[in-house]
Design a protein around this motif. Structure first.
Motif, PDB file in Angstrom:
ATOM      1  N   LYS A  13     -24.438  34.748   4.128  1.00 46.35           N
ATOM      2  CA  LYS A  13     -23.296  34.837   5.040  1.00 46.35           C
ATOM      3  C   LYS A  13     -22.106  34.078   4.479  1.00 46.35           C
ATOM      4  N   MET A  14     -22.348  32.881   3.942  1.00 50.94           N
ATOM      5  CA  MET A  14     -21.250  32.076   3.394  1.00 50.94           C
ATOM      6  C   MET A  14     -20.621  32.759   2.182  1.00 50.94           C
ATOM      7  N   GLU A  15     -21.460  33.351   1.334  1.00 52.75           N
ATOM      8  CA  GLU A  15     -20.911  34.009   0.156  1.00 52.75           C
ATOM      9  C   GLU A  15     -20.162  35.287   0.532  1.00 52.75           C
ATOM     10  N   ALA A  16     -20.667  36.004   1.528  1.00 53.20           N
ATOM     11  CA  ALA A  16     -19.964  37.198   2.001  1.00 53.20           C
ATOM     12  C   ALA A  16     -18.602  36.830   2.579  1.00 53.20           C
ATOM     13  N   GLU A  17     -18.560  35.747   3.347  1.00 50.84           N
ATOM     14  CA  GLU A  17     -17.288  35.299   3.930  1.00 50.84           C
ATOM     15  C   GLU A  17     -16.322  34.866   2.840  1.00 50.84           C
ATOM     16  N   ALA A  18     -16.843  34.271   1.772  1.00 51.59           N
ATOM     17  CA  ALA A  18     -15.981  33.846   0.663  1.00 51.59           C
ATOM     18  C   ALA A  18     -15.301  35.049   0.028  1.00 51.59           C
ATOM     19  N   ILE A  19     -16.034  36.145  -0.095  1.00 52.51           N
ATOM     20  CA  ILE A  19     -15.447  37.365  -0.659  1.00 52.51           C
ATOM     21  C   ILE A  19     -14.411  37.955   0.295  1.00 52.51           C
ATOM     22  N   LEU A  20     -14.737  38.003   1.572  1.00 51.48           N
ATOM     23  CA  LEU A  20     -13.794  38.564   2.552  1.00 51.48           C
ATOM     24  C   LEU A  20     -12.501  37.759   2.606  1.00 51.48           C
ATOM     25  N   ALA A 159     -15.311  34.519  -7.636  1.00 54.07           N
ATOM     26  CA  ALA A 159     -14.656  34.814  -8.914  1.00 54.07           C
ATOM     27  C   ALA A 159     -15.163  36.128  -9.490  1.00 54.07           C
ATOM     28  N   LEU A 160     -16.477  36.360  -9.371  1.00 56.50           N
ATOM     29  CA  LEU A 160     -17.055  37.598  -9.878  1.00 56.50           C
ATOM     30  C   LEU A 160     -16.490  38.811  -9.137  1.00 56.50           C
ATOM     31  N   ALA A 161     -16.419  38.715  -7.813  1.00 52.96           N
ATOM     32  CA  ALA A 161     -15.902  39.828  -7.016  1.00 52.96           C
ATOM     33  C   ALA A 161     -14.426  40.082  -7.320  1.00 52.96           C
ATOM     34  N   PHE A 162     -13.658  39.022  -7.495  1.00 54.92           N
ATOM     35  CA  PHE A 162     -12.236  39.192  -7.796  1.00 54.92           C
ATOM     36  C   PHE A 162     -12.057  39.807  -9.184  1.00 54.92           C
ATOM     37  N   GLY A 163     -12.944  39.421 -10.105  1.00 55.83           N
ATOM     38  CA  GLY A 163     -12.898  40.033 -11.431  1.00 55.83           C
ATOM     39  C   GLY A 163     -13.210  41.515 -11.370  1.00 55.83           C
ATOM     40  N   ASP A 164     -14.178  41.887 -10.527  1.00 53.12           N
ATOM     41  CA  ASP A 164     -14.489  43.311 -10.345  1.00 53.12           C
ATOM     42  C   ASP A 164     -13.290  44.056  -9.771  1.00 53.12           C
TER      43      ASP A 164
END
Length: 324
Positions: A13-20, A159-164
């Motif tokens: 949940k925390m990692e999903a919120e970080a991406i959102l 960082a990985l999601a933003f790179g994608d």
């Protein structure tokens, strides 16, 4: 739910919120980074230390496989000679959550002397790295998913999601096609699905089971047995396809008694079988086979523009080549 499961769900949940939380940061800074990479005549070079280095590796791999030439530069190796791989035409994407990673800060003066542009992907937009960058991408997170707040978790995921997101935006601007993707992935199942054609896999020449419409079922059975593909294409006097006979058709014909074996093959064959041309992708052949109703089929005659039978494709050929 036990404590272990509760903790695991909390991490996700925390990692999903970080991406959102990154969504509002797709802004003018993001646009500037995309335009800078598009305009460069060199490569998009990623760099980072530790866990950020691992993420930088992955971002570089994604960029390279989707139309943006890229490689990873280890910053510690950079100050010992690997900076020689950079040119003034390159854009460097430096990852550091703190923005104060010593190994990256040590290469900044050399980057400026070389003339490469710098995009900082940081968790602290007021950091030294950010202040020295041409473009700053803020990928900071509120809190790490690590219960101690120490291990890079939410920050590396962000960082990985933003790179994608960056790679996919560039991919769209490059008008990168599935065909180009396949060229970069010839060894994988995706490449095989996108590159292999029916002509690459079909049984042709002496391996192609064909009989005339005047043949008997027995003669067709001998050809089916000899070629080992479980079917035979039936053609007229001009070698134009008029039907397909399978070993399944013959088994079903046994209910009529053995006399049917001496009947013309045209009485037992399927008169309007599915077929395909050799230029079509093997993946298209697979779709035709699997979507056939009332049940999937295992063979496809291959014809040319004049409906001459030039080959036969079997499902096992697709399985063997990893198309399935």
């Amino acid at each position: 739910m036990n404590e272990m499961e509760t903790d695991a769900q909390k991490v996700l949940k925390m990692e999903a919120e970080a991406i959102l939380d990154l969504i509002p940061r797709i802004d003018a800074h993001f646009d500037a980074a995309v335009e800078m990479i598009l305009a460069c005549q060199g490569r998009a070079v990623t760099t980072g230390m530790g866990k950020s280095g691992i993420i930088a590796h992955k971002i570089s791999a994604t960029l390279a496989s989707t139309g943006t030439p890229s490689f990873y530069l280890h910053p510690a190796e950079g100050i010992h000679g690997d900076l020689g791989m950079l040119t003034s035409e390159d854009v460097v994407i430096a990852l550091s959550n703190s923005g104060e990673t010593g190994e990256i800060l040590n290469i900044l003066p050399s980057l400026r002397r070389i003339g490469a542009k710098l995009i900082a992907m940081v968790g602290n937009p007021d950091s030294t790295l950010a202040r020295n960058a041409d473009v700053v991408l803020d990928v900071g997170v509120k809190k790490e998913a690590c219960p101690l707040g120490l291990a890079p978790t939410s920050s590396t995921t962000a960082a990985l999601a933003f790179g994608d997101a960056l790679a996919m935006a560039l991919m769209g601007r490059h008008h990168f096609t599935s065909g180009q993707f396949a060229v970069f992935h010839p060894g994988g199942s995706l490449g095989r699905k996108l590159l292999l054609t029916v002509g690459d896999l079909m049984h042709a020449g002496n391996e192609n089971p064909v009989v005339k419409g005047t043949a008997t079922v027995t003669e067709a059975l001998f050809v089916i047995t000899d070629k080992g593909l479980g079917a035979v294409s039936v053609v007229d006097e001009n070698d134009i396809m008029i039907g397909l006979l399978t070993d399944g058709d013959i088994r079903r014909g046994l209910s009529k008694g053995v006399d049917f074996l001496q009947r013309p093959v045209t009485e037992l064959m399927t008169k309007s079988p599915k077929f395909i041309s050799k230029e079509k992708l093997a993946a298209q052949a697979l779709h035709i086979m699997e979507s056939h109703t009332p049940k999937p089929i295992t063979v496809l005659p291959v014809i040319d523009g004049e409906r001459h039978v030039i080959g036969l494709l079997h499902m096992t050929d697709l399985v063997r080549q990893g198309v399935v």
